[in-house]
Structure formats: C-alpha cells, structure tokens
Motif scaffolding. Structure first.
Motif, PDB file in Angstrom:
ATOM      1  N   GLN A   1       0.830  -1.194   0.000  1.00  0.00           N
ATOM      2  CA  GLN A   1       0.000   0.000   0.000  1.00  0.00           C
ATOM      3  C   GLN A   1       0.869   1.250   0.000  1.00  0.00           C
ATOM      4  O   GLN A   1       0.588   2.216  -0.700  1.00  0.00           O
ATOM      5  CB  GLN A   1      -0.931  -0.008   1.216  1.00  0.00           C
ATOM      6  CG  GLN A   1      -1.872   1.176   1.241  1.00  0.00           C
ATOM      7  CD  GLN A   1      -2.814   1.119   2.426  1.00  0.00           C
ATOM      8  OE1 GLN A   1      -2.841   0.153   3.182  1.00  0.00           O
ATOM      9  NE2 GLN A   1      -3.599   2.163   2.595  1.00  0.00           N
ATOM     10  N   ASP A   2       1.975   1.263   0.765  1.00  0.00           N
ATOM     11  CA  ASP A   2       2.882   2.413   0.819  1.00  0.00           C
ATOM     12  C   ASP A   2       3.553   2.652  -0.531  1.00  0.00           C
ATOM     13  O   ASP A   2       3.871   3.787  -0.878  1.00  0.00           O
ATOM     14  CB  ASP A   2       3.961   2.202   1.884  1.00  0.00           C
ATOM     15  CG  ASP A   2       3.386   2.243   3.294  1.00  0.00           C
ATOM     16  OD1 ASP A   2       2.307   2.831   3.464  1.00  0.00           O
ATOM     17  OD2 ASP A   2       4.026   1.674   4.196  1.00  0.00           O
ATOM     18  N   ILE A   3       3.808   1.575  -1.269  1.00  0.00           N
ATOM     19  CA  ILE A   3       4.484   1.707  -2.560  1.00  0.00           C
ATOM     20  C   ILE A   3       3.579   2.372  -3.591  1.00  0.00           C
ATOM     21  O   ILE A   3       4.021   3.200  -4.382  1.00  0.00           O
ATOM     22  CB  ILE A   3       4.959   0.327  -3.068  1.00  0.00           C
ATOM     23  CG1 ILE A   3       6.090  -0.178  -2.162  1.00  0.00           C
ATOM     24  CG2 ILE A   3       5.423   0.401  -4.521  1.00  0.00           C
ATOM     25  CD1 ILE A   3       6.538  -1.594  -2.475  1.00  0.00           C
ATOM     26  N   PHE A   4       2.304   2.021  -3.587  1.00  0.00           N
ATOM     27  CA  PHE A   4       1.418   2.478  -4.660  1.00  0.00           C
ATOM     28  C   PHE A   4       0.435   3.581  -4.259  1.00  0.00           C
ATOM     29  O   PHE A   4      -0.159   4.208  -5.118  1.00  0.00           O
ATOM     30  CB  PHE A   4       0.634   1.286  -5.225  1.00  0.00           C
ATOM     31  CG  PHE A   4       1.531   0.312  -5.937  1.00  0.00           C
ATOM     32  CD1 PHE A   4       2.046   0.608  -7.185  1.00  0.00           C
ATOM     33  CD2 PHE A   4       1.880  -0.893  -5.341  1.00  0.00           C
ATOM     34  CE1 PHE A   4       2.889  -0.273  -7.837  1.00  0.00           C
ATOM     35  CE2 PHE A   4       2.723  -1.783  -5.981  1.00  0.00           C
ATOM     36  CZ  PHE A   4       3.221  -1.477  -7.243  1.00  0.00           C
TER      37      PHE A   4
ATOM     38  N   SER B   1       5.739   7.638  -3.185  1.00  0.00           N
ATOM     39  CA  SER B   1       5.224   6.380  -3.720  1.00  0.00           C
ATOM     40  C   SER B   1       5.720   6.143  -5.144  1.00  0.00           C
ATOM     41  O   SER B   1       6.077   7.064  -5.872  1.00  0.00           O
ATOM     42  CB  SER B   1       3.689   6.393  -3.714  1.00  0.00           C
ATOM     43  OG  SER B   1       3.212   7.316  -4.675  1.00  0.00           O
ATOM     44  N   PHE B   2       5.725   4.875  -5.515  1.00  0.00           N
ATOM     45  CA  PHE B   2       6.055   4.510  -6.894  1.00  0.00           C
ATOM     46  C   PHE B   2       5.052   5.143  -7.860  1.00  0.00           C
ATOM     47  O   PHE B   2       5.427   5.679  -8.899  1.00  0.00           O
ATOM     48  CB  PHE B   2       6.046   2.979  -7.046  1.00  0.00           C
ATOM     49  CG  PHE B   2       6.157   2.547  -8.473  1.00  0.00           C
ATOM     50  CD1 PHE B   2       7.385   2.528  -9.109  1.00  0.00           C
ATOM     51  CD2 PHE B   2       5.022   2.189  -9.189  1.00  0.00           C
ATOM     52  CE1 PHE B   2       7.481   2.151 -10.440  1.00  0.00           C
ATOM     53  CE2 PHE B   2       5.117   1.811 -10.515  1.00  0.00           C
ATOM     54  CZ  PHE B   2       6.350   1.791 -11.148  1.00  0.00           C
ATOM     55  N   THR B   3       3.801   5.107  -7.511  1.00  0.00           N
ATOM     56  CA  THR B   3       2.748   5.660  -8.368  1.00  0.00           C
ATOM     57  C   THR B   3       2.978   7.151  -8.590  1.00  0.00           C
ATOM     58  O   THR B   3       2.877   7.640  -9.719  1.00  0.00           O
ATOM     59  CB  THR B   3       1.359   5.420  -7.741  1.00  0.00           C
ATOM     60  OG1 THR B   3       1.200   4.027  -7.486  1.00  0.00           O
ATOM     61  CG2 THR B   3       0.251   5.905  -8.657  1.00  0.00           C
ATOM     62  N   GLY B   4       3.310   7.872  -7.521  1.00  0.00           N
ATOM     63  CA  GLY B   4       3.587   9.301  -7.649  1.00  0.00           C
ATOM     64  C   GLY B   4       4.783   9.565  -8.539  1.00  0.00           C
ATOM     65  O   GLY B   4       4.768  10.466  -9.396  1.00  0.00           O
ATOM     66  N   GLY B   5       5.840   8.774  -8.376  1.00  0.00           N
ATOM     67  CA  GLY B   5       7.020   8.906  -9.228  1.00  0.00           C
ATOM     68  C   GLY B   5       6.707   8.593 -10.674  1.00  0.00           C
ATOM     69  O   GLY B   5       7.181   9.269 -11.600  1.00  0.00           O
ATOM     70  N   ALA B   6       5.898   7.554 -10.894  1.00  0.00           N
ATOM     71  CA  ALA B   6       5.519   7.173 -12.255  1.00  0.00           C
ATOM     72  C   ALA B   6       4.695   8.277 -12.921  1.00  0.00           C
ATOM     73  O   ALA B   6       4.891   8.585 -14.105  1.00  0.00           O
ATOM     74  CB  ALA B   6       4.743   5.861 -12.234  1.00  0.00           C
ATOM     75  N   ILE B   7       3.795   8.881 -12.159  1.00  0.00           N
ATOM     76  CA  ILE B   7       2.985   9.974 -12.712  1.00  0.00           C
ATOM     77  C   ILE B   7       3.883  11.163 -13.069  1.00  0.00           C
ATOM     78  O   ILE B   7       3.758  11.756 -14.135  1.00  0.00           O
ATOM     79  CB  ILE B   7       1.867  10.393 -11.718  1.00  0.00           C
ATOM     80  CG1 ILE B   7       0.828   9.279 -11.617  1.00  0.00           C
ATOM     81  CG2 ILE B   7       1.219  11.707 -12.148  1.00  0.00           C
ATOM     82  CD1 ILE B   7      -0.165   9.467 -10.477  1.00  0.00           C
ATOM     83  N   GLY B   8       4.810  11.506 -12.182  1.00  0.00           N
ATOM     84  CA  GLY B   8       5.738  12.602 -12.452  1.00  0.00           C
ATOM     85  C   GLY B   8       6.599  12.322 -13.674  1.00  0.00           C
ATOM     86  O   GLY B   8       6.780  13.178 -14.547  1.00  0.00           O
ATOM     87  N   ALA B   9       7.143  11.101 -13.769  1.00  0.00           N
ATOM     88  CA  ALA B   9       7.989  10.736 -14.908  1.00  0.00           C
ATOM     89  C   ALA B   9       7.192  10.755 -16.205  1.00  0.00           C
ATOM     90  O   ALA B   9       7.649  11.281 -17.223  1.00  0.00           O
ATOM     91  CB  ALA B   9       8.601   9.358 -14.674  1.00  0.00           C
ATOM     92  N   ALA B  10       5.995  10.171 -16.181  1.00  0.00           N
ATOM     93  CA  ALA B  10       5.162  10.141 -17.385  1.00  0.00           C
ATOM     94  C   ALA B  10       4.786  11.559 -17.809  1.00  0.00           C
ATOM     95  O   ALA B  10       4.770  11.878 -19.011  1.00  0.00           O
ATOM     96  CB  ALA B  10       3.911   9.301 -17.144  1.00  0.00           C
TER      97      ALA B  10
END
Length: 193
Positions: A3-6, A66-75
C-alpha cells in the motif's frame, strides 16, 4: 508495505501541475542563461545538472514518495517534453522564442568579441571546436555561427576549403580522359608515320 508503494499522498492533478511548473521553470532558466556553447558540457555544467535534479525533486514529488507518484511525475515529464518538441517542430515563432536563434561567433577570421563574451565562451574553446570540425584555425573561417542546440556551423574562406571526395573523383575522371586523349593522339601519330 504494498500500500505504501502504490498509494498516492497527493492528488494526480497536483502531481501533474507540480511537474509542469518545474519543467517550465527549468526551461525558462536554461533559456535565460543562453545556449551552452559548442555542444560541450564542462564539469561545472554537469555539477549544475546533477544538483538541479536533486533541488527540484521535492517540488515535483511533494510529500509523496510512492512509486505511483514517481511514475505519474515521470510520465508527465516525458509527455510534456514530447509535446513541446512537436510544438516547436511546427511553430517556428515558438521555436525562436523558446530555443533562441543562431549567433554569429566568427566573422572574417576573427571571433566576434561581444557574442563570445555574451555566450560565455572561451577563445580556446572556440578555436578547439573549429580545429576539430575543419582541421583549420579560426583565421581560416569566413564566418561561423553557434546554433541554439550548441552546434557550431563553420564556413571556411574560399581558399581554405579542402578537397571533398567528389572533387577528387572529378579530378580522377579528368585525368583518365586526358590519358585517353594522349593515347589516342599517340595512336594517330603512329598511324600517320
């Protein structure tokens, strides 16, 4: 743990807005500081780039690790960059404003002092770039300009331009024709005797 990751700790809209704002800030800063000459980055440039990424990291991610936050920023960064590049490819006025225009740095074999100073180039950098590209000295250059992307376009003085492969091929063709004419003439002279 998963949960913390995503799990996002800030909204997607805020994450996208932060990324767009940081991208615009960095683009503006680089545009205001001018083009880095001759497509070379020196040690100071590398230090700035490495530190800059660390400095603006929190402005992009906020309190979200979070990974999700990083992925959104990168995308968002990749998509925004692709969109800006496509826009600049079709809008020359925007390209001129965002990327800048070429700057003449050598005219009639002499560096243009005001341009070289404004660009923050050292004369040895300019001379080295000319030598690498042409094998000649600055004094051999008719004119040269630094493109917004850092490429140096050099036009040598007329007498300084070296032979190209096409020039050599043309000379070989002419020599062969001359040899053929000489052989034919010898044959004609031998037949008349």
């Amino acid at each position: 743990m998963w949960q913390d990751i995503f799990e996002l700790h800030i909204s997607v809209a805020e994450k996208v807005a932060r990324t767009v704002l940081v991208y615009a800030l960095i683009l503006t800063l680089f545009r205001l500081t001018g083009k880095r000459g001759l497509a070379n980055l020196n040690a100071f440039d590398f230090v700035v780039i490495f530190l800059l990424s660390n400095v603006v990291q929190n402005a992009i991610i906020g309190d979200d690790n979070s990974f999700t936050g990083g992925a959104i920023g990168a995308a968002t960064l990749v998509a925004l960059n692709a969109a800006v590049n496509r826009w600049l490819a079709v809008d020359t006025r925007a390209a001129r404003v965002l990327e800048g225009t070429p700057t003449t740095v050598i005219e009639d074999g002499k560096p243009v002092a005001s341009a070289v100073r404004r660009l923050g180039l050292r004369s040895d950098e300019l001379g080295d770039a000319v030598r690498k590209q042409t094998g000649c000295e600055i004094s051999s250059v008719a004119h040269s300009r630094l493109e917004p992307d850092g490429r140096l376009v050099v036009v040598l003085r007329r007498g300084e331009v070296g032979a190209t492969r096409n020039d050599i091929d043309e000379l070989e063709r002419r020599l062969i024709r001359m040899e053929d004419l000489l052989r034919a003439r010898k044959q004609q002279q031998g037949e008349h005797q």
